[in-house]
Design an enzyme around this catalytic site. Sequence first.
Site, short mmCIF file in Angstrom:
data_model
loop_
_atom_site.label_atom_id
_atom_site.label_comp_id
_atom_site.label_asym_id
_atom_site.label_seq_id
_atom_site.Cartn_x
_atom_site.Cartn_y
_atom_site.Cartn_z
N GLU A 44 -23.36 3.38 -15.97
CA GLU A 44 -23.93 3.00 -14.68
C GLU A 44 -24.01 4.23 -13.76
O GLU A 44 -23.08 5.01 -13.66
CB GLU A 44 -23.03 1.94 -14.04
CG GLU A 44 -23.43 1.47 -12.66
CD GLU A 44 -22.48 0.40 -12.12
OE1 GLU A 44 -22.84 -0.26 -11.13
OE2 GLU A 44 -21.39 0.24 -12.70
N LYS A 127 -29.56 -4.31 -11.09
CA LYS A 127 -28.31 -5.05 -11.19
C LYS A 127 -28.41 -6.37 -10.42
O LYS A 127 -28.81 -6.40 -9.26
CB LYS A 127 -27.19 -4.18 -10.63
CG LYS A 127 -25.78 -4.71 -10.84
CD LYS A 127 -24.78 -3.64 -10.35
CE LYS A 127 -23.34 -4.01 -10.59
NZ LYS A 127 -22.42 -2.91 -10.17
N TYR A 133 -15.79 -6.81 -3.37
CA TYR A 133 -14.35 -7.07 -3.26
C TYR A 133 -13.63 -5.80 -3.69
O TYR A 133 -14.20 -4.92 -4.35
CB TYR A 133 -13.94 -8.24 -4.15
CG TYR A 133 -14.36 -8.09 -5.60
CD1 TYR A 133 -13.57 -7.38 -6.51
CD2 TYR A 133 -15.55 -8.64 -6.06
CE1 TYR A 133 -13.96 -7.23 -7.83
CE2 TYR A 133 -15.95 -8.49 -7.38
CZ TYR A 133 -15.15 -7.79 -8.26
OH TYR A 133 -15.54 -7.63 -9.57
N CYS A 163 -22.67 -3.60 -15.36
CA CYS A 163 -21.30 -3.77 -14.87
C CYS A 163 -20.97 -5.19 -14.39
O CYS A 163 -20.61 -6.03 -15.19
CB CYS A 163 -20.98 -2.75 -13.79
SG CYS A 163 -19.20 -2.41 -13.64
N SER A 335 11.49 19.65 -4.23
CA SER A 335 12.77 19.33 -3.59
C SER A 335 13.91 19.18 -4.59
O SER A 335 15.07 19.14 -4.21
CB SER A 335 12.64 18.02 -2.80
OG SER A 335 12.45 16.94 -3.70
N GLY A 337 13.91 16.45 -6.30
CA GLY A 337 13.90 15.00 -6.45
C GLY A 337 12.88 14.52 -7.47
O GLY A 337 12.07 15.29 -7.99
N ASN A 410 12.87 15.12 11.23
CA ASN A 410 11.42 15.25 11.09
C ASN A 410 10.96 16.69 11.30
O ASN A 410 9.96 17.13 10.71
CB ASN A 410 10.70 14.32 12.07
CG ASN A 410 10.83 12.86 11.68
OD1 ASN A 410 11.17 12.54 10.54
ND2 ASN A 410 10.59 11.96 12.62
N THR A 434 3.58 14.25 -2.08
CA THR A 434 4.27 13.62 -3.22
C THR A 434 4.94 12.30 -2.88
O THR A 434 5.83 11.85 -3.61
CB THR A 434 5.31 14.59 -3.80
OG1 THR A 434 6.29 14.89 -2.80
CG2 THR A 434 4.67 15.89 -4.26
N GLU A 439 7.33 4.32 -0.56
CA GLU A 439 7.56 5.02 0.70
C GLU A 439 6.37 4.86 1.63
O GLU A 439 6.53 4.65 2.84
CB GLU A 439 7.82 6.50 0.43
CG GLU A 439 9.10 6.77 -0.32
CD GLU A 439 9.25 8.22 -0.74
OE1 GLU A 439 10.37 8.61 -1.13
OE2 GLU A 439 8.25 8.97 -0.67
N LYS A 555 0.35 5.20 9.85
CA LYS A 555 0.68 6.32 8.96
C LYS A 555 -0.20 6.32 7.72
O LYS A 555 -0.69 7.37 7.27
CB LYS A 555 2.15 6.26 8.55
CG LYS A 555 3.15 6.62 9.63
CD LYS A 555 4.56 6.70 9.04
CE LYS A 555 5.57 7.13 10.08
NZ LYS A 555 6.94 7.28 9.51
#
Length: 586
Positions: A44, A127, A133, A163, A335, A337, A410, A434, A439, A555
Amino acid sequence: MPTLRLALSQVNPSVGDLAGNADLVRRWTRRAADAGAQLVLFPEMVLPGYPVEDLVFRRSFVAASQAALRRLAADLAADGLGELPVVVGYLDADGPPQVSADAQPGHGARNAAAVLHRGEVVATYFKHHLPNYGVFDEDRYFVPGDTLTVVRVGGVDVALTICEDLWQAGGPFAVARRAGVGLVVTINGSPYELNKDDIRLPLVRRRAAEAGAAVAYVNMVGAQDELVFEGDSMIVGADGTLLTRAPQFVEHLLVHDVELPAAPAPVGGDGELADGMRIVRADVGDVPPPATGEVAVGGIIEPVAAEAEVWRALVLGLRDYVDKNRFPSVVLGLSGGIDSAVAAALAVDALGPDRVVGVSMPSQHSSEHSREDAEDLAKRTGLDYRVQPIQPMVDTYLANLSLSGVAVENLQARVRGVLLMALSNQEGHLVLTTGNKSELAVGYSTLYGDSVGGFNPVKDVWKTLVWRLAKWRNADAARRGETPPIPENSIGKPPSAELSPGQLDSDTLPDYDVLDPILIGYVDGDLGRTGLVESGHDPAVVDRVLRMVDTAEYKRRQSAPGTKISMKAFGRDRRLPITNRWREDG
């Protein structure tokens, strides 16, 4: 019964690169011809790339797509490939954009397929079903088609679909049965989601039964911004038998001989009506004979395990974002981590160690083991490793500002963000952030600090899945006799931002084994408070988590893009108002 040698070209186009994508079609058509193909299928919107989003509204781009299609047909003939029918997805229009003042009802931009043969566009299809959605906004851009195009190829009637036509019952596949076709081809730009391959094969089988015909499904591979396409092209017989299936996440030419019923004399004339759609027929005539020798068998590639599948999706998503946007390299903070370790391993797998810079930026709160774990990862992967202590810079800020508590925490994160962006500006790297999906969901990040970056390879990965991926990647390396890239200490130690003495994630958040199921229900499943409590979650914990999620929308709006792997990724999939007083407790 005649046999057609089909070639499904599972390729990786780039949005907007009309000339490059046309060259891609020419190269893969040559490969298909060399394999003796008699009908070649491309995904497509392969010519303009997919999704083109608001480029649809630029009449110059639509005109360029139409011209590129005509030029491609002529170029294929000039390449000596004109006798081979080629199905190509492209952007068309039969009227002004629907958002314009001169829009015409029933006309506008079209998500289209064309059959190219002997230097000409011999048939087109628009199509019919337009998804609206999740990540799809096709009702915003396109006008649905109302015609099923049936092309006679080598004595077989072949219906064209695109599709979403496959994902909805009725419509083109039902009409294909009325038209008496032997094969339905469906060209796709179907984005990857975990476990979607388990849904796809049963779906193709249902449509084959609905059409009473074999189905050839070709899907795009590669990535475009947040979306990644895994391929997984296949051919299913009219009886539902899986005949051949392509691998995931790689470009691939799937060539297979399919025995199909000969086309009967057409019933009715051109433009006959069936189930609310017109049927339009075209005939490309004879096609080149298949190459002599053995029967072409494409084989069946079985899907891989979930962790392997996700890892390959994330690697491809990151690689294509970096390469298609022409970044020479990436830089990220290390870090020690688990999140930065997994992101770094993904980057090395995607780009190679020479294109990955990892920077350890310890403060006075960084533990010795975290510094050692970051260095260990760098040695295991071979990336460019640097150490830049941040405490002197933090102290300079604190000498001029009166800060305490969270503000000091911060500040450390923001100094690190400044350093990474400075390296990006100085050396041209793309900064990778990352933060995982858990989070991001609860807002456990520092704006303009650890959230800074141009791309996030683990944005759509829940924390518990981050751990699973790390363990899988290490085990996979061990199976191949290679050094596992991720230090065991990074996997086993309790997660911590290390922005204050003895800090742990669990000081602020529920344990991730408790948190993630609530988030998955709320974010991915749209469960409200009642549904989550009825699922067995503690009401007090649910209230706490939902409050954090709801207040962190601002955020998330400022977060970097990242590869989508779940049914509902933050960004294109999940769109909630920032200013919003609704709360699940009423």
